[in-house]
Design a protein around this motif. Structure first.
Motif, mmCIF file in Angstrom:
data_model
loop_
_atom_site.group_PDB
_atom_site.id
_atom_site.type_symbol
_atom_site.label_atom_id
_atom_site.label_comp_id
_atom_site.label_asym_id
_atom_site.label_seq_id
_atom_site.Cartn_x
_atom_site.Cartn_y
_atom_site.Cartn_z
ATOM 1 N N ARG A 90 0.866 -1.137 -0.033
ATOM 2 C CA ARG A 90 -0.015 0.003 0.051
ATOM 3 C C ARG A 90 0.817 1.286 -0.185
ATOM 4 N NH1 ARG A 90 -3.263 0.746 5.347
ATOM 5 N NH2 ARG A 90 -1.282 1.174 6.097
ATOM 6 N N ARG A 91 0.504 2.060 -0.604
ATOM 7 C CA ARG A 91 1.054 3.669 -0.775
ATOM 8 C C ARG A 91 0.096 4.564 -1.209
ATOM 9 N NH1 ARG A 91 2.041 5.837 -5.418
ATOM 10 N NH2 ARG A 91 2.246 4.615 -7.467
ATOM 11 N N ALA A 99 9.879 6.549 -3.231
ATOM 12 C CA ALA A 99 9.056 6.105 -2.103
ATOM 13 C C ALA A 99 8.986 4.369 -2.130
ATOM 14 C CB ALA A 99 7.751 6.721 -1.573
ATOM 15 N N THR A 100 9.040 3.516 -1.211
ATOM 16 C CA THR A 100 8.858 2.274 -1.331
ATOM 17 C C THR A 100 7.524 1.869 -0.601
ATOM 18 O OG1 THR A 100 11.291 1.710 -1.186
ATOM 19 C CG2 THR A 100 9.522 -0.152 -0.773
ATOM 20 N N ALA A 101 6.584 1.244 -1.458
ATOM 21 C CA ALA A 101 5.394 0.792 -0.863
ATOM 22 C C ALA A 101 5.609 -0.236 0.542
ATOM 23 C CB ALA A 101 4.369 0.240 -1.890
ATOM 24 N N GLU A 102 4.673 0.096 1.520
ATOM 25 C CA GLU A 102 4.882 -0.660 2.585
ATOM 26 C C GLU A 102 4.002 -1.841 2.525
ATOM 27 O OE1 GLU A 102 2.756 0.948 6.370
ATOM 28 O OE2 GLU A 102 1.448 2.124 4.789
ATOM 29 N N ASP A 132 8.573 1.357 -6.442
ATOM 30 C CA ASP A 132 7.489 0.265 -6.551
ATOM 31 C C ASP A 132 8.189 -0.920 -7.180
ATOM 32 O OD1 ASP A 132 5.418 1.675 -5.598
ATOM 33 O OD2 ASP A 132 4.434 2.094 -7.642
ATOM 34 N N ARG A 133 8.019 -2.168 -6.701
ATOM 35 C CA ARG A 133 8.561 -3.255 -7.161
ATOM 36 C C ARG A 133 7.797 -3.720 -8.291
ATOM 37 N NH1 ARG A 133 9.940 -7.357 -2.608
ATOM 38 N NH2 ARG A 133 11.867 -6.269 -1.954
#
Length: 133
Positions: A90-91, A99-102, A132-133
């Motif tokens: 989620r982000r 930013a990396t989504a948690e 994002d991956r």
């Protein structure tokens, strides 16, 4: 409640270039799933029933090119994106491009659904950030 699609004037047809509709159909062709069917029916407005949170998570896992998006509740709010990439992620749509989504739990997604209702399904390529991956 089951609705006959032939009687629904409001039901929309999936266009040949509908990325989300095609991804959902591809996921069904690979391995039929009641969860994906429920989400596809809701996406196409072919059902009044709202899929369960688990249905969305299973569908996002089976169709990684699809993202669930909850629009901002108002002008000052932030849209929330949920997708599957090595876990439920989620982000906020306003996060920085790096930013990396948690990784979140099903109950955290359930709280988002309770607060904002049913998500929109959008192509992941429209929402991807560098982190994002």
């Amino acid at each position: 409640m089951v609705i006959d699609v032939t009687d629904m004037d409001d039901a929309r047809e999936l266009a040949p270039d509908d990325i989300v509709g095609n991804a959902l159909c591809d996921a069904l062709l690979e391995a039929p799933s009641p969860s994906v069917i429920r989400v596809l029916r809701a996406y196409g407005d072919w059902s009044e029933a709202v899929p369960a949170v688990q249905d969305y998570i299973i569908t996002l896992k089976r169709a990684p090119s699809v993202v669930a998006r909850w629009p901002a509740p108002d002008d000052q709010g932030t849209a929330v994106l949920v997708y599957y990439a090595d876990g439920i992620r989620r982000r906020r749509a306003s996060d920085s491009p790096t930013a990396t989504a948690e990784i979140v739990t099903l109950s955290e997604v359930r709280r988002t659904v309770e607060a904002r209702g049913r998500p929109e399904l959008v192509p992941r390529e429209e929402t991807v950030l560098e982190g994002d991956r």
